[in-house]
Design a protein around this motif. Structure first.
Motif, PDB file in Angstrom:
ATOM      1  N   LEU A  65       0.825  -1.211   0.000  1.00 38.92           N
ATOM      2  CA  LEU A  65       0.000   0.000   0.000  1.00 38.92           C
ATOM      3  C   LEU A  65       0.859   1.261   0.000  1.00 38.92           C
ATOM      4  O   LEU A  65       0.518   2.260  -0.649  1.00 38.92           O
ATOM      5  N   LYS A  83      -5.482   7.934   0.043  1.00 45.03           N
ATOM      6  CA  LYS A  83      -6.311   6.766   0.350  1.00 45.03           C
ATOM      7  C   LYS A  83      -5.453   5.534   0.622  1.00 45.03           C
ATOM      8  O   LYS A  83      -5.696   4.784   1.578  1.00 45.03           O
ATOM      9  N   ARG A  86      -3.593   5.941   4.005  1.00 50.97           N
ATOM     10  CA  ARG A  86      -4.509   5.758   5.144  1.00 50.97           C
ATOM     11  C   ARG A  86      -4.794   4.276   5.370  1.00 50.97           C
ATOM     12  O   ARG A  86      -4.866   3.820   6.521  1.00 50.97           O
ATOM     13  N   LYS A  87      -4.964   3.543   4.279  1.00 49.48           N
ATOM     14  CA  LYS A  87      -5.207   2.115   4.412  1.00 49.48           C
ATOM     15  C   LYS A  87      -4.005   1.413   5.014  1.00 49.48           C
ATOM     16  O   LYS A  87      -4.144   0.504   5.845  1.00 49.48           O
ATOM     17  N   SER A  90      -4.046   1.987   8.647  1.00 50.21           N
ATOM     18  CA  SER A  90      -5.072   1.191   9.329  1.00 50.21           C
ATOM     19  C   SER A  90      -4.561  -0.214   9.638  1.00 50.21           C
ATOM     20  O   SER A  90      -5.045  -0.878  10.548  1.00 50.21           O
ATOM     21  N   LYS A  91      -3.588  -0.666   8.844  1.00 55.26           N
ATOM     22  CA  LYS A  91      -3.011  -1.992   9.060  1.00 55.26           C
ATOM     23  C   LYS A  91      -1.795  -1.935   9.975  1.00 55.26           C
ATOM     24  O   LYS A  91      -1.480  -2.899  10.667  1.00 55.26           O
TER      25      LYS A  91
END
Length: 258
Positions: A65, A83, A86-87, A90-91
């Motif tokens: 990512l 985007k 941010r993903k 989140s991980k």
């Protein structure tokens, strides 16, 4: 007809599971390698498409990512880059490379306060030229000129010969009211055989902010009269702005338009 044993069924299930997973991981790695080669070759748009395929080949790791986000940044897709970063966060919360990427995307999107917060988290961890330089830029655009000077100085410690960092440092000096030092710094940048056109435009801005309009005009000698006069008038208008934050925003608009 004899029924297969439960153990045999379980063994087959495991084997099929491994067989299906391995090719996906191999496909992802192959796409990542190809994407890196394409990006290095100067085609960030195609690289981003390949990284996206890699992300879809199996569950996307933060590394995939982050690579996707950086490729999108290179392709000019700041929203898409944000985007992806941010993903990644989140991980893997507070991953410094993802914070750097998201801060850089927010900077391009004009969210300079949020960008500064993110970059201020990333730079002390990464401790590299890119992170400190981008943090300095966010601080300039927020009107925090003395803080920007500190960030650019840390960036220069990491890569003393980088002309972009030195040029940014000169601008921060001029904005902080240190016109003489700023003029010397930018002169050393444009004296380099590696200086590019944007360095001379930065020289014009630095010299105008330092009050040296004659030398500022000379810095743009390669432009036609209309372009030169337009840039000089914009720089002089910025110099007249008293509020640091407003001045910083005007510089951001000037830089974006050129």
């Amino acid at each position: 007809m004899p029924r297969p044993s439960p153990c045999l069924g379980l063994l087959c299930l495991c084997l099929f599971g491994c067989a299906s997973k391995a090719p996906l991981e191999q496909d992802q790695q192959r796409l990542m390698t190809l994407a890196a080669q394409v990006q290095q070759g100067g085609d960030p748009v195609s690289a981003a498409a390949l990284y996206e395929r890699a992300a879809n080949a199996s569950e996307a790791s933060p590394e995939v990512l982050i690579a996707l986000g950086n490729a999108r940044l290179g392709a000019g897709d700041s929203q898409g880059a944000a985007k992806a970063f941010r993903k990644a966060l989140s991980k893997r919360e507070n991953d410094p490379q993802a914070l750097l990427g998201l801060g850089s995307a927010e900077l391009r999107l004009g969210q300079v306060q949020r960008a500064e917060r993110l970059l201020a988290m990333a730079a002390p961890v990464l401790k590299d030229r890119v992170a400190y330089n981008r943090l300095g830029t966010a601080q300039v655009l927020n009107g925090q000129f003395n803080q920007a000077l500190q960030s650019y100085e840390l960036a220069m410690q990491k890569e003393p010969g980088n002309l972009d960092v030195r040029s940014n440092h000169a601008l921060a000096l001029a904005l902080a009211g240190q016109g003489t030092k700023a003029s010397r710094e930018i002169a050393s940048v444009t004296a380099s055989p590696l200086a590019e056109p944007h360095h001379f435009k930065q020289e014009m801005l630095v010299l105008t902010l330092a009050g040296n309009d004659i030398r500022a005009c000379q810095a743009l000698a390669d432009l036609d009269d209309t372009q030169r006069d337009n840039l000089l008038h914009q720089a002089q208008a910025i110099r007249a702005i008293a509020d640091p934050a407003q001045k910083a925003r005007a510089i951001g608009v000037l830089a974006a338009g050129n």
